[in-house]
Write an enzyme that holds these catalytic residues in place. Structure first.
Site, PDB file in Angstrom:
ATOM      1  CG  ASP A  67     -12.570  18.958  -5.765  1.00  0.00           C
ATOM      2  OD1 ASP A  67     -12.854  20.137  -5.448  1.00  0.00           O
ATOM      3  OD2 ASP A  67     -12.941  18.434  -6.827  1.00  0.00           O
ATOM      4  CG  ASP A  68     -15.503  21.050  -3.295  1.00  0.00           C
ATOM      5  OD1 ASP A  68     -14.735  21.798  -3.900  1.00  0.00           O
ATOM      6  OD2 ASP A  68     -16.636  20.745  -3.723  1.00  0.00           O
ATOM      7  CB  CYS A 107     -12.919  23.280  -9.077  1.00  0.00           C
ATOM      8  SG  CYS A 107     -13.656  22.211  -7.839  1.00  0.00           S
ATOM      9  NE  ARG A 111      -9.455  21.631  -8.886  1.00  0.00           N
ATOM     10  CZ  ARG A 111      -9.165  20.494  -8.247  1.00  0.00           C
ATOM     11  NH1 ARG A 111      -8.233  19.696  -8.718  1.00  0.00           N
ATOM     12  NH2 ARG A 111      -9.819  20.155  -7.159  1.00  0.00           N
ATOM     13  CE  LYS A 164     -12.460  18.935 -10.034  1.00  0.00           C
ATOM     14  NZ  LYS A 164     -13.485  19.240  -9.010  1.00  0.00           N
ATOM     15  CG  HIS A 166     -12.602  21.340 -13.022  1.00  0.00           C
ATOM     16  ND1 HIS A 166     -13.381  21.569 -11.913  1.00  0.00           N
ATOM     17  CD2 HIS A 166     -13.424  21.551 -14.094  1.00  0.00           C
ATOM     18  CE1 HIS A 166     -14.595  21.877 -12.269  1.00  0.00           C
ATOM     19  NE2 HIS A 166     -14.652  21.875 -13.589  1.00  0.00           N
ATOM     20  CB  SER A 189     -16.565  18.330 -10.867  1.00  0.00           C
ATOM     21  OG  SER A 189     -15.877  19.508 -10.517  1.00  0.00           O
ATOM     22  CG  HIS A 291     -16.483  17.883  -6.117  1.00  0.00           C
ATOM     23  ND1 HIS A 291     -17.648  17.447  -6.704  1.00  0.00           N
ATOM     24  CD2 HIS A 291     -16.332  19.176  -6.495  1.00  0.00           C
ATOM     25  CE1 HIS A 291     -18.174  18.443  -7.414  1.00  0.00           C
ATOM     26  NE2 HIS A 291     -17.395  19.506  -7.300  1.00  0.00           N
ATOM     27  CG  ASP A 343     -10.571  22.565  -4.975  1.00  0.00           C
ATOM     28  OD1 ASP A 343     -11.053  22.230  -3.862  1.00  0.00           O
ATOM     29  OD2 ASP A 343     -11.219  22.480  -6.033  1.00  0.00           O
ATOM     30  CG  ASN A 344     -13.233  24.913  -3.734  1.00  0.00           C
ATOM     31  OD1 ASN A 344     -12.977  24.562  -4.880  1.00  0.00           O
ATOM     32  ND2 ASN A 344     -14.112  24.272  -2.991  1.00  0.00           N
ATOM     33  CE  LYS A 364     -17.612  24.133  -5.104  1.00  0.00           C
ATOM     34  NZ  LYS A 364     -17.641  22.711  -5.477  1.00  0.00           N
TER      35      LYS A 364
HETATM   36 MG    MG Z   1     -13.267  22.238  -5.440  1.00  0.00          MG
END
Ligand code: MG
Length: 527
Positions: A67-68, A107, A111, A164, A166, A189, A291, A343-344, A364
């Site tokens: 994540d991130d 996010c 996803r 996660k 989301h 998150s 994240h 994811d980003n 992001k």
């Molecule tokens: Mg993310």
């Protein structure tokens, strides 16, 4: 008013606390496994693809989704200080993709695209005012969308998700209602349950009241807590959910200890592998980290040269090693496609608590490369030959790719393409184009090595300001991966060619109303 609210939410994941006090529960089954760092030897250089694919009619599928995590945050993608030997091993024994994209720079829509093979604007899983799902979301992932887990269940796969989600926290939206047999994880998150701060809806109302002074005070307090995260500032819930013969069994532990999130997801994943060694399985492991707020277990505190962010990434790397080792111990490593990606791009607003997009521009939230191009590794020892691939691919393609590999139907994955010819052999990737959406708006479009920007805008809260370009900006991403030199004027034929590709893209696309913004509209409606 809507414009005003939209601007206030440009801070996007400047989230909100929602402290539902629920009785803590403990699920002992997930607490037993230990973390093991596994590294393997190099596979053979040449691969008999036909032999291997024939031998593996129903490969296991493992998708690990950080994540991130930025493009520059792994050793194999050039980070000088963060040590990621386990992910680097997967990259060395398999394919490392240099031009791999997510379908959105945040996010929830990213996803959704991975799980459905569809652009967020097509499914409605995007927002222009509200960028992601927040706690107590009345809607969430719709029944009309088909997930990869649902598609694989049709082929006899066991499906487990540990991490996660989301895509909505209402019971009807949870992963176990959309194809996963079992799930342990945080539904959104890890910063969305602020202790002692207003919840999402209260914050919306505060924004509508125009009390900017109070709002500024809230964000200042929260920024300080991001920079020096303490467990007691956040009350994230950890859900335990599974499908039973009678329906579903759900329980929640809140607040959960976030320092254990990566470790517990890993333990649950390795336990799942051990329980399903004798039948095909799909393991989806979307880490809650890195994240912000950043949390890692005690053993990793202070371990990395890269600070707290480095510690967190190194704990994920050890988790990847543990998953690989569990596959080896179960005797299924050579029957398993492993994918690791993010994811980003990195949340640059978080300064030292966020990651890096390496040589790519921005992070992001943006449609510059740093927002949507992510590190990606594919491993399948004995089937995928070691190689660095610079063809274009997308997380949105995983649905079609996996379904092709299992002999299934990918018809629902409207925007996905089958990458298996490139993964298993030397045919070019079928993806030669990539649209870049921010919310519901097409900001840029890539065709081959060329990328054309119609609108540019910095990450949340950061420069550059939004600019609509009368003459679009053109970059050659291979010669200029950092998007520094606009060459539109010297290549008008390329500009025209991409504009024609965009017209064709739009002709095949109906943009669905935003499911995220529907909540804002409901809040603003007269009572
Ligand atoms: Mg993310």
């Amino acid at each position: 008013m809507l414009k005003h609210i939209t601007r206030l939410f440009r801070g996007e994941e400047m989230q909100v606390m929602n402290y539902r006090r629920l009785l803590p529960t403990v699920w002992l089954g997930f607490l037993s496994a230990s973390l093991l760092a596994g590294c393997g030897g190099s596979p053979e250089k040449s691969v008999d693809v036909a032999r291997n694919t024939a031998a593996v009619a129903k490969p296991n599928v493992v998708i690990m989704f950080a994540d991130d995590l930025g493009y520059g945050d792994l050793g194999s993608f050039g980070h000088p200080y963060i040590r990621t030997p386990n992910i680097d091993t997967l990259a060395a024994e398999g394919q490392r993709w240099t031009d791999f994209y997510v379908a959105a720079p945040v996010c929830s829509p990213s996803r959704a695209a991975l799980l459905t093979g569809r652009l967020p604007v097509r499914s409605g899983l995007y927002g222009n005012a509200i960028r992601v799902f927040f706690p107590d979301e009345p809607g969430g992932f719709p029944d009309t969308e088909v997930t990869l887990a649902e598609a694989l269940k049709e082929h006899g796969y066991a499906t487990g998700m540990f991490g996660k989600w989301h895509l909505g926290d209402a019971p009807h939206a949870l992963p176990t209602r959309h194809g996963f047999d079992e799930w342990v994880g945080v539904p959104y998150s890890n910063d969305m349950n602020w202790v002692g701060e207003p919840d999402f809806e209260a914050l919306v109302k505060l924004n509508m009241s125009g009390d900017l002074e109070q709002r500024a005070a809230i964000y200042a307090r929260r920024a300080a807590k991001y920079a020096a995260p303490e467990k007691e500032h956040f009350a994230a819930p950890l859900f335990f959910s599974k499908v039973t013969p009678d329906g579903f069994e759900d329980s929640v532990e809140q607040p959960t200890d976030q320092t254990l999130l990566t470790q517990r997801a890993t333990a649950a994943a390795t336990d799942f592998i051990q329980r399903h060694a004798d039948k095909p399985f799909f393991l989806y492991l979307p880490y809650s980290m890195p994240h912000t707020p950043l949390f890692r277990s005690e053993a990793f505190a202070g371990r990395s040269l890269g600070g707290r962010y480095g510690d967190v990434v190194e704990e994920i790397d050890v988790s990847v090693g543990a998953v690989r080792e569990a596959l080896t111990q179960a005797g299924v490593l050579e029957n398993t496609l492993i994918v690791f990606t993010s994811d980003n791009g990195p949340w640059l607003f978080m300064r030292e608590e966020g990651g890096l997009s390496g040589l790519l521009r921005d992070g992001k939230g943006t449609t510059f490369e740093g927002g949507v191009r992510v590190p990606a590794v594919f491993s399948w020892p004995g089937t995928i030959a070691p190689e660095v691939v610079s063809d274009i691919g997308s997380a949105m393609d995983l649905f079609s790719t996996v379904m092709t590999l299992v002999g299934g139907d990918a018809a629902s994955a409207t925007d996905g393409l089958d990458l298996s010819p490139r993964l298993l052999g030397s045919a070019p990737s079928p993806r030669n184009e990539m649209p870049y959406y921010r919310g519901g708006v097409l900001y840029a479009y890539r065709k081959g090595p060329w990328k054309l920007h119609f609108i540019t805008e910095g990450a949340y809260g950061l420069a550059p300001a939004k600019q609509e370009h009368t003459v679009p900006q053109l970059f050659h991403l291979q010669r200029d991966p950092a998007e520094r030199f606009d060459v539109a004027l010297s290549h008008p034929e390329v500009v025209s060619d991409i504009q024609a590709a965009v017209t064709a893209h739009r002709e095949g696309l109906t943009i669905a109303p935003s499911l995220f913004d529907a909540r804002l509209a409901a809040l603003m409606a007269p009572q």
